[in-house]
Scaffold this active site. Sequence first.
Site, short mmCIF file in Angstrom:
data_model
loop_
_atom_site.label_atom_id
_atom_site.label_comp_id
_atom_site.label_asym_id
_atom_site.label_seq_id
_atom_site.Cartn_x
_atom_site.Cartn_y
_atom_site.Cartn_z
N GLY A 1 -8.96 3.71 2.67
CA GLY A 1 -8.69 5.00 3.29
C GLY A 1 -8.58 6.00 2.17
O GLY A 1 -7.64 5.93 1.37
N GLN B 1 -10.06 0.19 -3.15
CA GLN B 1 -8.94 -0.66 -3.53
C GLN B 1 -8.59 -0.41 -5.01
O GLN B 1 -8.79 0.69 -5.48
CB GLN B 1 -9.25 -2.14 -3.27
P1 GDP Z 1 -7.17 6.46 -2.32
O1 GDP Z 1 -7.23 5.31 -1.39
O2 GDP Z 1 -7.11 6.04 -3.75
O3 GDP Z 1 -8.26 7.48 -2.07
O4 GDP Z 1 -5.78 7.21 -2.02
P2 GDP Z 1 -5.18 7.56 -0.56
O5 GDP Z 1 -5.94 8.69 0.00
O6 GDP Z 1 -5.05 6.33 0.25
O7 GDP Z 1 -3.70 7.97 -0.95
C1 GDP Z 1 -3.45 8.99 -1.86
C2 GDP Z 1 -2.58 10.06 -1.16
O8 GDP Z 1 -2.06 10.93 -2.13
C3 GDP Z 1 -3.36 10.96 -0.21
O9 GDP Z 1 -2.51 11.37 0.81
C4 GDP Z 1 -3.75 12.15 -1.11
O10 GDP Z 1 -3.96 13.34 -0.36
C5 GDP Z 1 -2.53 12.25 -1.95
N1 GDP Z 1 -2.73 12.79 -3.31
C6 GDP Z 1 -3.74 12.55 -4.19
N2 GDP Z 1 -3.48 13.13 -5.38
C7 GDP Z 1 -2.28 13.72 -5.25
C8 GDP Z 1 -1.43 14.46 -6.15
O11 GDP Z 1 -1.74 14.65 -7.32
N3 GDP Z 1 -0.25 14.90 -5.65
C9 GDP Z 1 0.14 14.68 -4.38
N4 GDP Z 1 1.31 15.17 -3.97
N5 GDP Z 1 -0.62 14.00 -3.50
C10 GDP Z 1 -1.81 13.52 -3.95
P1 IMO Z 2 -8.01 2.07 -0.86
O1 IMO Z 2 -9.49 2.09 -1.17
C1 IMO Z 2 -4.34 -0.27 -0.62
C2 IMO Z 2 -4.74 -4.45 0.60
C3 IMO Z 2 -4.09 -4.81 1.93
C4 IMO Z 2 -3.71 -6.24 1.67
C5 IMO Z 2 -4.89 -6.76 0.83
C6 IMO Z 2 -5.94 -7.51 1.63
O2 IMO Z 2 -7.60 3.04 0.16
O3 IMO Z 2 -7.22 2.14 -2.13
P2 IMO Z 2 -7.83 -6.72 3.31
O4 IMO Z 2 -7.74 -5.99 4.62
O5 IMO Z 2 -8.65 -6.02 2.28
O6 IMO Z 2 -8.23 -8.15 3.48
O7 IMO Z 2 -6.31 -6.77 2.78
O8 IMO Z 2 -5.46 -5.62 0.23
N1 IMO Z 2 -5.69 -3.32 0.65
C7 IMO Z 2 -5.42 -2.09 0.21
N2 IMO Z 2 -4.28 -1.56 -0.25
N3 IMO Z 2 -5.45 0.47 -0.58
C8 IMO Z 2 -6.62 -0.04 -0.14
O9 IMO Z 2 -7.79 0.63 -0.19
C9 IMO Z 2 -6.63 -1.38 0.33
N4 IMO Z 2 -7.58 -2.19 0.83
C10 IMO Z 2 -7.00 -3.38 1.02
O10 IMO Z 2 -2.98 -4.00 2.20
O11 IMO Z 2 -2.56 -6.31 0.86
MG MG Z 3 -6.25 4.57 0.31
#
Ligand code: GDP
Ligand code: IMO
Ligand code: MG
Length: 427
Positions: free
Chosen positions: A40, A224
């Site tokens: 995500g 991930q």
């Molecule tokens: P990803 O899976 O690595 O793309 O990260 P996610 O989107 O799952 O989670 C990162 C969260 O942190 C999201 O809600 C972003 O909008 C937020 N985010 C990213 N960079 C920053 C930052 O520098 N500061 C804050 N406050 N939020 C951030």
């Molecule tokens: P992004 O790209 C955080 C974690 C799950 C679980 C393990 C295995 O957003 O950083 P799966 O469904 O892949 O078999 O689950 O991996 N996991 C993540 N944790 N960010 C992710 O993706 C993840 N994708 C899988 O929570 O521990």
């Molecule tokens: Mg994510």
Amino acid sequence: MSTLAVVGAQWGDEGKGKVVDVLAAEADLVARFAGGNNAGHTLVVDGVKIVTHLVPSGCTYPGTRCLLGAGMVIDPEVFAEEIAQLRTHGLLEQDELRVSLDAHVIFEFHRELDALREDASTAQKIGTTRRGIGPAYEAKVARRGIRIRDLLNPARLRERLEHNKRALDPEFARFGSDRSVNIDALCEAAAKWVDWIGPMTCDAGAEVLDFVGAGKRVLFEGAQGALLDVDHGTYPYVTSSSTIAGGVCTGLGIGPTLIDGVWGITKAYTTRVGAGPFPTKLDGEQGDRIRAAGGEYGATTGRPRDCGWLDLPALRLAARRNGLTGLVVTKLDVLAQLPAIEICTRYQDDLDPGRDGFDDAVPVYEPVAGWGGAGWAEQVSAARSLEQLPKAVRAYLDLVSDYVEVPITLVSIGPDREQTIRLTPAF
Ligand code: GDP
Ligand code: IMO
Ligand code: MG
């Protein structure tokens, strides 16, 4: 430099979506190489939040090609929904998407099996995202996986589904489930998917080579994080794919010589969602405070993320496994909301995460001097250059960079595109 890989250097959710969205302004192609909709990735564009799961985070730029590689597992139902969702934002209207013929397909029976296993009382609970990721990769390695190319050939698809039915129906029965692989229904669904996926299919490796050959700029978007890598993460509490930079080559079908640089993303602290070792996890009030300040809830499942201080030994391991050439530190603004912080600089008994693993790691913390103060958090969010950051924040960044032995190339101080301090050009 014309290519750059951007990978997670922790346990995922480091801010890859935001960073790729910022860097993609200069890219012609953004290619995902691993994972599926377990990912995500959050982008914030003009205050509007967009979460991508399968579509690369270059999708906000009209005309920028977005490629889903062979190393991915693709759930066509989720993919269709995501494309429709992105189109409501006026995105993906210019034929930007391409999908590798060799990517594997997630079917409903993969999702069901994932959930059954997670719910079984005897199971080793991984805390998966229940999206069918593990069962789909398992099928691939067991050589009964179904690829995008198989969808285009109805006779072959039926034959492959029959093979899966023979393998999986007994497994459903073992769980006491009355589910089974419904071949007719799946063939019918697949015939509809082909109408819209068919025109997007490609040879992903050839696509990347074409762009590079034409002098275009390519971003490789990781999903991930390094510590969830199936080979190098906290096994067995990992995902089922190669999340590290090496996965760029296998997941897209290109050689390592095509990767000009690798940037690893780390939060200024650490989070993890799902089961498995997390040495610097903070229980109780301290962890709750970080979760609240950082909005640490999963972008895919909404689960609360465990939170803790930055783990330098783990980050250094991730840097080495990825061959990082640059380090991106995100969410500094969140850390700045805390009046005092600590950082893990080693584990007790000189335990080495590479050699000894993480299971027995007991972190040793050091306080970070000079942290906190009046107006401090506001100053961090408003900074647009390193010089505008408080001195102790800069010292923190130096400490991280020196320990990991990788230069910091970008700093994120908020979720918006503009809340970014760029130190080194991506290309
Ligand atoms: P990803 O899976 O690595 O793309 O990260 P996610 O989107 O799952 O989670 C990162 C969260 O942190 C999201 O809600 C972003 O909008 C937020 N985010 C990213 N960079 C920053 C930052 O520098 N500061 C804050 N406050 N939020 C951030
Ligand atoms: P992004 O790209 C955080 C974690 C799950 C679980 C393990 C295995 O957003 O950083 P799966 O469904 O892949 O078999 O689950 O991996 N996991 C993540 N944790 N960010 C992710 O993706 C993840 N994708 C899988 O929570 O521990
Ligand atoms: Mg994510």
